[in-house]
Design a protein around this motif. Structure first.
Motif, short mmCIF file in Angstrom:
data_model
loop_
_atom_site.label_atom_id
_atom_site.label_comp_id
_atom_site.label_asym_id
_atom_site.label_seq_id
_atom_site.Cartn_x
_atom_site.Cartn_y
_atom_site.Cartn_z
N VAL A 1 -1.87 -1.97 4.32
CA VAL A 1 -2.45 -3.26 3.94
C VAL A 1 -3.74 -3.15 3.12
CG1 VAL A 1 -1.37 -4.48 5.85
CG2 VAL A 1 -3.63 -3.47 6.18
N GLY A 2 -4.31 -1.93 3.00
CA GLY A 2 -5.46 -1.74 2.13
C GLY A 2 -6.80 -1.72 2.81
N LEU A 3 -6.82 -1.19 4.04
CA LEU A 3 -8.05 -1.25 4.83
C LEU A 3 -8.71 0.11 5.01
CD1 LEU A 3 -7.11 -3.56 7.82
CD2 LEU A 3 -7.97 -4.15 5.56
N CYS A 4 -10.02 0.05 5.19
CA CYS A 4 -10.79 1.19 5.67
C CYS A 4 -10.77 1.16 7.19
CB CYS A 4 -12.22 1.06 5.16
SG CYS A 4 -13.35 2.29 5.83
N LYS A 5 -10.69 2.32 7.79
CA LYS A 5 -10.61 2.39 9.25
C LYS A 5 -11.97 2.16 9.94
CE LYS A 5 -11.87 5.38 12.56
NZ LYS A 5 -13.16 6.04 12.71
N LEU A 6 -13.04 2.45 9.22
CA LEU A 6 -14.35 2.53 9.89
C LEU A 6 -14.78 1.25 10.60
CD1 LEU A 6 -16.17 4.74 7.26
CD2 LEU A 6 -15.16 5.47 9.42
N PHE B 1 -10.93 0.27 -7.67
CA PHE B 1 -9.67 0.35 -8.42
C PHE B 1 -8.55 -0.45 -7.74
CE2 PHE B 1 -5.78 2.05 -10.14
CZ PHE B 1 -6.08 2.24 -11.48
N GLY B 2 -8.42 -0.30 -6.41
CA GLY B 2 -7.33 -0.98 -5.70
C GLY B 2 -7.41 -2.49 -5.84
N PRO B 3 -8.54 -3.11 -5.51
CA PRO B 3 -8.64 -4.56 -5.67
C PRO B 3 -8.47 -5.03 -7.11
CG PRO B 3 -10.39 -3.76 -4.23
CD PRO B 3 -9.71 -2.56 -4.79
N LEU B 4 -9.12 -4.33 -8.06
CA LEU B 4 -9.03 -4.79 -9.45
C LEU B 4 -7.61 -4.67 -9.98
CD1 LEU B 4 -12.33 -3.61 -11.24
CD2 LEU B 4 -11.87 -5.70 -9.98
N LEU B 5 -6.88 -3.64 -9.52
CA LEU B 5 -5.49 -3.49 -9.95
C LEU B 5 -4.67 -4.71 -9.53
CD1 LEU B 5 -3.25 -1.61 -11.16
CD2 LEU B 5 -2.82 -0.87 -8.80
N LYS B 6 -4.89 -5.14 -8.28
CA LYS B 6 -4.13 -6.31 -7.83
C LYS B 6 -4.55 -7.56 -8.61
CE LYS B 6 -3.71 -7.26 -3.35
NZ LYS B 6 -4.05 -7.92 -2.06
N ILE C 1 -0.17 4.18 -6.96
CA ILE C 1 -1.39 3.65 -6.36
C ILE C 1 -1.17 2.19 -6.00
CG2 ILE C 1 -3.81 3.05 -6.79
CD1 ILE C 1 -4.02 5.51 -8.56
N SER C 2 -1.47 1.86 -4.74
CA SER C 2 -1.26 0.49 -4.28
C SER C 2 -2.28 0.15 -3.21
CB SER C 2 0.16 0.36 -3.71
OG SER C 2 0.35 -0.93 -3.18
N GLY C 3 -2.77 -1.06 -3.24
CA GLY C 3 -3.79 -1.47 -2.27
C GLY C 3 -3.23 -2.12 -1.02
N GLY C 4 -2.22 -2.95 -1.17
CA GLY C 4 -1.69 -3.66 0.00
C GLY C 4 -2.17 -5.10 0.03
N PRO C 5 -1.51 -5.92 0.86
CA PRO C 5 -1.76 -7.37 0.83
C PRO C 5 -3.18 -7.79 1.21
CG PRO C 5 -0.33 -6.79 2.68
CD PRO C 5 -0.44 -5.57 1.81
N LEU C 6 -3.87 -7.00 2.02
CA LEU C 6 -5.22 -7.40 2.41
C LEU C 6 -6.28 -6.82 1.48
CD1 LEU C 6 -5.03 -7.11 6.31
CD2 LEU C 6 -4.10 -8.86 4.78
N GLY D 1 0.81 -1.21 0.00
CA GLY D 1 0.00 0.00 0.00
C GLY D 1 0.85 1.26 0.00
N ARG D 2 0.58 2.11 0.98
CA ARG D 2 1.31 3.37 1.09
C ARG D 2 2.81 3.14 1.22
NH1 ARG D 2 -0.06 6.60 6.50
NH2 ARG D 2 1.84 7.80 6.86
N GLY D 3 3.19 2.04 1.89
CA GLY D 3 4.62 1.73 2.03
C GLY D 3 5.27 1.48 0.68
N PHE D 4 4.61 0.68 -0.15
CA PHE D 4 5.14 0.43 -1.49
C PHE D 4 5.17 1.74 -2.29
CE2 PHE D 4 4.39 -4.40 -2.34
CZ PHE D 4 5.18 -4.70 -1.24
#
Lengths: 724, 65
Positions: free
Chosen positions: A544-549, A116-121, A78-83, A51-54
């Motif tokens: 890792v690609g999460l929403c905080k809510l 976009f994030g999931p489909l990109l992965k 743009i990166s989603g992360g492993p989750l 995600g942001r780290g990448f």
């Protein structure tokens, strides 16, 4: 839509995700029309997680120390992360965009839901880097079905978000099946992004119930401005390789079990807790007002009698109910509320009936009380045009609130504004300003669109406005506007906004209740501990690609009785869920302590990155007077008893002082508290007195990468090191 | 007199947890309450009396974000 002309094309074999990673990142240069695939090493996963780290790692490798936002080497990564892309558990479809920001001249990260994030992965890529500047407008397409990446000539004269997004979904969808459009997602911005620094990135998803494209925003930091500067009309991803196990997790049973439990919690408890499923985040409107936290008239006040007019019950009635409003599959929290059949009253689409995504709390506040307006329909219209034109509702709302106060103070006048009367609450003229900002034809509107930080310079230079006054009331830090919470009653939240990596956005730490109401952070050390833990915990979501809510906008029924107060506030069961989910996807065996270490590596790396770009030291952790306390007498008098007690607590007898004198005395006390907070937080974070991570800290984290250490050693001074 | 989140508050005969919450205007829905270190379930707020001299913690369960 006419067939788009291929300008450049590259074939690839989409890598299948394994344990949450595809192991590949994609670089597209729209300037020289080149494509590149890079491998993701185990070391990269360890140090940067995803995600942001990448994004930060790839950006670091691509820019120079002198890179500015509009240099061709600047990127949007743009990166989603492993989750990202998990469908069993709510809130797992976020991407994080990273870039050098036009507002702050340092790195910024901004996140969005949508597909976009999931489909990109699932199209084969852990991240996409967009570099270079095209000569004419282009569309970049990652088409995993066709195993191609293409740069296409854009057919769009109108680059606004809904125009482009609807057309692209239709273009790439199967004409015989309208819901085939769900296998496409588009990132766009709009014409306001060409003319302001507040450009947002819209991320789409196809709403199969409404049969329309919806937009979620990575609103902050000006990512959309960069997208349009690169002359990109749309980034498109398309893949049909989509399933509940597309991430190829190590342990799908655990994901299913944890997801089922949280789904049950949400379904059974949300109506009694935050009402996210019916009101979305607008449930905060009346709560923030009640606690004096609702920004009102450029944060002068935190409460207003007319706030009843924006109560979430009113928004709840406007939102279409009974439709699954998740912005990624499997999200039962479903807070992506929308107003359907909304008839626009202004602008180029006047008279059209459209679907508006939102308003969410931040927009309800920014284009609401912060500009002195209590009219949900007007706010909904501003929300639509912000998304369509491609600008950030938070920065724009706070920015226009600043303009309104400047206007009311006489710092600028009707001649300066080219005829607009920008008093608080003047809905028609504020709406006209929004349209002018998008068109870019009006010089004053263009000044406004550069943000509060630059407006202070421009208004002083062009109109002779008092610079000192503007410094006091301009709600920005590090160049970006404050998000929609009044911070002046919480010392800890000063840090939550102004001791951040990228500027005052509430995604690092929201500590007002803990600090001011719960009284859980009585000492500076307590506040510093919170300003260490929460920014790192929240950073982890971005890796890792999460929403905080779903973390703490819902809580288990026994959370409040099962744990002691300090622990309960962190929602321990949900934290453990995230640890278990990470392990279930990746096959690793991390603990909740490791989770913080993962985040801390990236947090400190980003701090050094800011340093490399000429920022990242103490002088950029500035805070305006308005964030510390009342600036003008009327602010004091709105809560006189409360502030008198604050003054007494600071050792000053308010008797005999005028309200303005009281403001000035309290400001002095709070400025001293701020300096103490900065010192205490820097020490806790392992930074020196100048806010620079120490080499020792980097070594502890395993982030003593030679080029990172070199940046620190270049800037760190012996006199800034703590003596003990 | 009782103490609520470290601040003194006048005690009234028959006072319940819900009364304290209402008087403090705590409208946030995710509240957790402890009276002298014993937790009070949320659905018992209206029926749980607060004794004179109690130390009451009313925690707003939103932390960090």
């Amino acid at each position: 839509m006419e067939k788009m002309k291929v300008l450049a094309e590259w074939s690839y074999d989409p890598a299948k995700p394994f344990r949450g990673y595809t192991g590949k990142t994609l670089k597209v240069n729209v300037g020289d029309m080149t494509f590149e695939s890079k491998d993701v090493s185990e070391d990269m996963k360890f140090k940067f997680t995803g995600g942001r780290g990448f994004g930060l790692k790839l950006l670091w490798d691509s820019v120079k120390d002198t890179t500015k936002w509009n240099d061709p080497e600047n990127e949007i990564v743009i990166s989603g992360g492993p989750l990202c892309g998990v469908t069993q558990y709510p809130g797992m479809g976020k991407f994080y965009a990273v870039f050098v920001s036009p507002l702050t001249d340092q790195t910024y990260d901004s996140n969005a839901g949508g597909h976009f994030g999931p489909l990109l992965k699932f199209a084969g890529w852990d991240a996409i880097e967009i570099q270079g500047k095209a000569q004419n407008d282009v569309v970049v397409v990652v088409d995993a079905d066709a195993k191609k990446v293409q740069i296409l000539e854009s057919p769009f004269d109108d680059v606004n978000a809904y125009t482009v997004t609807e057309a692209i979904h239709e273009y790439y969808g199967d004409p015989k099946d309208i819901n085939d459009r769900r296998f496409v997602s588009v990132v766009t911005s709009g014409q306001a992004a060409e003319n302001t620094f507040w450009g947002c990135l819209n991320s789409s998803f196809w709403d199969s119930h409404r049969k329309t494209a919806r937009l979620k925003q990575a609103g902050r930091g000006g990512g959309g401005t960069i997208l349009r500067d690169k002359k990109i009309a749309a980034l498109v991803v398309k893949t049909h390789d989509l399933s509940g196990t597309a991430n190829n997790p190590a342990d799908v049973d655990t994901l299913t079990r944890l997801g089922a439990k949280l789904h049950k919690e949400i379904i059974t408890l949300d109506a009694k807790q935050c009402r996210m499923r019916t009101a979305g985040t607008s449930h905060l409107n009346e709560i923030m007002n009640e606690y004096h936290l609702l920004p009102t008239m450029n944060y002068k006040f935190g409460q207003h009698p007319d706030a009843d007019k924006i109560h979430s019950k009113i928004y709840e009635k406007m939102f279409t109910q009974g439709i699954s409003d998740g912005c990624w599959y499997g999200c039962t929290m479903a807070c992506a509320k929308a107003v359907d059949g909304f008839e626009l009253k202004t602008g180029p689409w006047k008279g059209r009936k459209i679907t508006v995504d939102g308003p969410e709390y931040e927009t309800a506040a920014s284009f609401g009380p912060n500009v002195g307006v209590y009219d949900p329909a007007w706010t909904t219209e501003t929300n639509f045009y912000a998304d369509h034109y491609g600008f950030d509702t938070i920065s724009a709302g706070t920015g226009i609130a600043f303009v309104c106060e400047c206007y009311e103070l006489g710092l600028i006048n009707k001649e300066n504004t080219n005829g607009l009367e920008l008093n608080f609450g003047n809905k028609d003229d504020i709406m006209e300003l929004i349209h002018r900002m998008a068109s870019g034809k009006d010089e004053f509107a263009r000044m406004v669109g550069q943000g509060v930080h630059r407006m202070k310079d421009l208004f002083a230079e062009k109109f002779g406005a008092d610079r000192n006054v503007m410094e006091r009331i301009g709600m920005e830090g590090q160049g970006i506007e404050v998000s929609e919470y009044v911070p002046k009653e919480s010392v800890a939240q000063w840090g939550g906004f102004f001791l951040t990596l990228k500027g005052p956005q509430h995604d690092e730490a929201w500590l007002i209740f803990m600090d001011r109401v719960n009284k859980q952070l009585p000492t500076f050390e307590d506040k510093a501990e919170a300003l260490h833990y929460f920014p790192n915990f929240r950073t982890w979501f971005s890796l890792v690609g999460l929403c905080k809510l779903p973390w703490n906008d819902i809580e288990p029924a026994d959370n409040a009785t099962k744990y002691p107060p300090q622990e309960a506030a962190r929602v321990p069961e949900h934290v453990q869920n995230y640890v278990d989910i990470f392990n279930a996807v990746t096959g690793q065996n991390i603990t909740k302590e490791d989770l913080i270490h993962q985040a801390e590596r990236v947090y400190n790396f980003q701090r050094v990155f800011q340093l490399r770009l000429g920022k990242g030291t103490r002088k950029f952790h500035n805070i305006p007077d308005r964030a510390l306390g009342p600036v003008w007498a009327d602010e004091w008098e709105a809560r006189a008893e409360y502030y008198d007690n604050e003054l007494k607590a600071g050792g000053v007898d308010p008797a005999g002082l005028s309200s303005q004198e009281k403001c000035d005395r309290l400001q002095k006390i709070r400025r001293e508290q701020w300096e103490k907070l900065v010192d205490t937080v820097y020490r806790r974070r392992g930074w020196d007195k100048n806010g620079i991570p120490t080499v020792k800290k980097l070594k502890e984290l395993g982030m003593d990468i030679p080029e990172v250490v070199a940046v620190v050693e270049k800037h760190a001074k012996p006199e800034d090191q703590w003596k003990d | 007199m009782i103490v609520v989140n470290g601040e003194p508050m006048e005690w009234k005969e028959g006072m319940t947890v819900r009364d304290v919450i209402n008087e403090k205007r705590y409208v946030f829905p995710l509240l957790a309450v402890w009276i002298d270190n014993s937790s009070v379930p949320r659905d018992h707020f209206a029926t749980t009396p607060v004794p004179d001299g109690a130390n009451v913690q009313i925690i707003h369960m939103i932390s960090g974000g």
